[in-house]
Design a protein around this motif. Structure first.
Motif, PDB file in Angstrom:
ATOM      1  N   TYR A  94       0.838  -1.185   0.000  1.00 47.07           N
ATOM      2  CA  TYR A  94       0.000   0.000   0.000  1.00 47.07           C
ATOM      3  C   TYR A  94       0.880   1.244   0.000  1.00 47.07           C
ATOM      4  N   TYR A  95       0.513   2.174  -0.872  1.00 47.47           N
ATOM      5  CA  TYR A  95       1.283   3.401  -1.044  1.00 47.47           C
ATOM      6  C   TYR A  95       0.393   4.613  -0.832  1.00 47.47           C
ATOM      7  N   CYS A  96       0.921   5.626  -0.185  1.00 46.36           N
ATOM      8  CA  CYS A  96       0.223   6.901  -0.174  1.00 46.36           C
ATOM      9  C   CYS A  96       0.874   7.814  -1.200  1.00 46.36           C
ATOM     10  N   ALA A  97       0.098   8.770  -1.649  1.00 44.49           N
ATOM     11  CA  ALA A  97       0.550   9.670  -2.701  1.00 44.49           C
ATOM     12  C   ALA A  97      -0.128  11.021  -2.540  1.00 44.49           C
ATOM     13  N   ALA A  98       0.479  12.028  -3.138  1.00 42.14           N
ATOM     14  CA  ALA A  98      -0.035  13.390  -3.002  1.00 42.14           C
ATOM     15  C   ALA A  98      -0.113  14.068  -4.367  1.00 42.14           C
ATOM     16  N   ARG A  99      -1.119  14.889  -4.520  1.00 41.35           N
ATOM     17  CA  ARG A  99      -1.274  15.727  -5.705  1.00 41.35           C
ATOM     18  C   ARG A  99      -2.166  16.900  -5.337  1.00 41.35           C
ATOM     19  N   VAL A 100      -2.143  17.897  -6.177  1.00 41.85           N
ATOM     20  CA  VAL A 100      -3.059  19.022  -6.002  1.00 41.85           C
ATOM     21  C   VAL A 100      -4.356  18.680  -6.710  1.00 41.85           C
ATOM     22  N   GLY A 101      -5.457  18.761  -6.004  1.00 39.01           N
ATOM     23  CA  GLY A 101      -6.750  18.474  -6.598  1.00 39.01           C
ATOM     24  C   GLY A 101      -7.171  17.032  -6.406  1.00 39.01           C
ATOM     25  N   LEU A 102      -8.448  16.839  -6.137  1.00 37.47           N
ATOM     26  CA  LEU A 102      -9.000  15.507  -5.888  1.00 37.47           C
ATOM     27  C   LEU A 102      -9.077  14.721  -7.186  1.00 37.47           C
ATOM     28  N   ALA A 103      -8.391  13.602  -7.251  1.00 37.00           N
ATOM     29  CA  ALA A 103      -8.390  12.780  -8.455  1.00 37.00           C
ATOM     30  C   ALA A 103      -7.889  11.395  -8.111  1.00 37.00           C
ATOM     31  N   THR A 104      -8.101  10.459  -9.038  1.00 37.98           N
ATOM     32  CA  THR A 104      -7.681   9.082  -8.801  1.00 37.98           C
ATOM     33  C   THR A 104      -6.422   8.702  -9.569  1.00 37.98           C
ATOM     34  N   THR A 105      -5.883   9.632 -10.346  1.00 33.75           N
ATOM     35  CA  THR A 105      -4.683   9.359 -11.138  1.00 33.75           C
ATOM     36  C   THR A 105      -3.732  10.554 -11.118  1.00 33.75           C
ATOM     37  N   ASN A 106      -2.556  10.339 -11.717  1.00 33.32           N
ATOM     38  CA  ASN A 106      -1.589  11.419 -11.941  1.00 33.32           C
ATOM     39  C   ASN A 106      -1.120  12.073 -10.646  1.00 33.32           C
ATOM     40  N   TYR A 107      -0.599  11.274  -9.766  1.00 33.31           N
ATOM     41  CA  TYR A 107      -0.063  11.777  -8.517  1.00 33.31           C
ATOM     42  C   TYR A 107       1.400  12.154  -8.678  1.00 33.31           C
ATOM     43  N   ASP A 108       1.805  13.167  -7.922  1.00 34.55           N
ATOM     44  CA  ASP A 108       3.147  13.718  -8.091  1.00 34.55           C
ATOM     45  C   ASP A 108       4.160  13.139  -7.116  1.00 34.55           C
ATOM     46  N   TYR A 109       3.718  12.799  -5.937  1.00 34.36           N
ATOM     47  CA  TYR A 109       4.631  12.347  -4.891  1.00 34.36           C
ATOM     48  C   TYR A 109       4.139  11.016  -4.327  1.00 34.36           C
ATOM     49  N   TRP A 110       5.108  10.142  -4.038  1.00 37.84           N
ATOM     50  CA  TRP A 110       4.780   8.788  -3.583  1.00 37.84           C
ATOM     51  C   TRP A 110       5.648   8.396  -2.400  1.00 37.84           C
ATOM     52  N   GLY A 111       5.063   7.598  -1.521  1.00 37.31           N
ATOM     53  CA  GLY A 111       5.836   6.997  -0.453  1.00 37.31           C
ATOM     54  C   GLY A 111       6.466   5.694  -0.904  1.00 37.31           C
ATOM     55  N   GLN A 112       7.148   5.038   0.019  1.00 34.97           N
ATOM     56  CA  GLN A 112       7.879   3.821  -0.327  1.00 34.97           C
ATOM     57  C   GLN A 112       7.027   2.564  -0.164  1.00 34.97           C
ATOM     58  N   GLY A 113       5.883   2.699   0.475  1.00 33.77           N
ATOM     59  CA  GLY A 113       4.958   1.581   0.590  1.00 33.77           C
ATOM     60  C   GLY A 113       5.053   0.854   1.918  1.00 33.77           C
ATOM     61  N   THR A 114       3.959   0.206   2.277  1.00 33.22           N
ATOM     62  CA  THR A 114       3.917  -0.651   3.452  1.00 33.22           C
ATOM     63  C   THR A 114       3.132  -1.908   3.077  1.00 33.22           C
ATOM     64  N   GLN A 115       3.608  -3.043   3.520  1.00 27.50           N
ATOM     65  CA  GLN A 115       3.033  -4.307   3.082  1.00 27.50           C
ATOM     66  C   GLN A 115       1.887  -4.735   3.985  1.00 27.50           C
ATOM     67  N   VAL A 116       0.808  -5.160   3.341  1.00 28.75           N
ATOM     68  CA  VAL A 116      -0.353  -5.694   4.043  1.00 28.75           C
ATOM     69  C   VAL A 116      -0.591  -7.115   3.546  1.00 28.75           C
ATOM     70  N   THR A 117      -0.641  -8.053   4.478  1.00 21.25           N
ATOM     71  CA  THR A 117      -0.914  -9.445   4.137  1.00 21.25           C
ATOM     72  C   THR A 117      -2.107  -9.911   4.940  1.00 21.25           C
ATOM     73  N   VAL A 118      -3.114 -10.406   4.232  1.00 19.98           N
ATOM     74  CA  VAL A 118      -4.327 -10.893   4.874  1.00 19.98           C
ATOM     75  C   VAL A 118      -4.394 -12.400   4.659  1.00 19.98           C
ATOM     76  N   SER A 119      -4.356 -13.127   5.743  1.00 18.73           N
ATOM     77  CA  SER A 119      -4.385 -14.586   5.644  1.00 18.73           C
ATOM     78  C   SER A 119      -5.822 -15.088   5.726  1.00 18.73           C
ATOM     79  N   SER A 120      -6.060 -16.192   5.028  1.00 20.77           N
ATOM     80  CA  SER A 120      -7.424 -16.749   5.003  1.00 20.77           C
ATOM     81  C   SER A 120      -7.630 -17.746   6.129  1.00 20.77           C
TER      82      SER A 120
END
Length: 120
Positions: A94-120
């Motif tokens: 999972y990554y967070c990201a930042a941009r100016v303006g509410l949108a679902t694409t074209n983000y300018d800045y990104w984090g390095q991510g954090t792993q989520v594992t869901v076991s069944s």
């Protein structure tokens, strides 16, 4: 520049909950819409949720609606993703990201991510 650092990932059983955090530094946090994205192994990165600068407006992918909640605290320069009723198919980086303006694409800045594992 905006620097983003995610935390809160981990291993959880199906049906459980996790809260991801993303701490921002650099430019004024409240100038930016903040999004969460995820990428599962072998799959493309996909949009999960976004929140506008004030926190008043949000968007979610269909599979996250009713289970995930995005929020932000501008005083702490932090955005959160509360994930409830997790499913194995939520397993991803999972990554967070930042941009100016509410949108679902074209983000300018990104984090390095954090792993989520869901076991069944």
């Amino acid at each position: 520049q905006v620097q983003l650092v995610e935390s809160g990932g981990g291993l959880v059983q199906a049906g459980g909950s996790l809260r991801l955090s993303c701490a921002a530094s650099g430019r004024t946090f409240s100038n930016y819409a903040m999004g969460w994205f995820r990428q599962a192994p072998g799959k493309e990165r996909e949009f999960v949720a976004v929140i506008n600068w004030s926190g008043r407006n949000t968007l979610y992918r269909d599979s996250a609606k009713g289970r995930f909640t995005i929020s932000r605290d501008n005083a702490k320069n932090t955005v959160y993703l509360q994930m409830n009723r997790l499913k194995p198919e939520d397993t991803a980086d999972y990554y967070c990201a930042a941009r100016v303006g509410l949108a679902t694409t074209n983000y300018d800045y990104w984090g390095q991510g954090t792993q989520v594992t869901v076991s069944s």
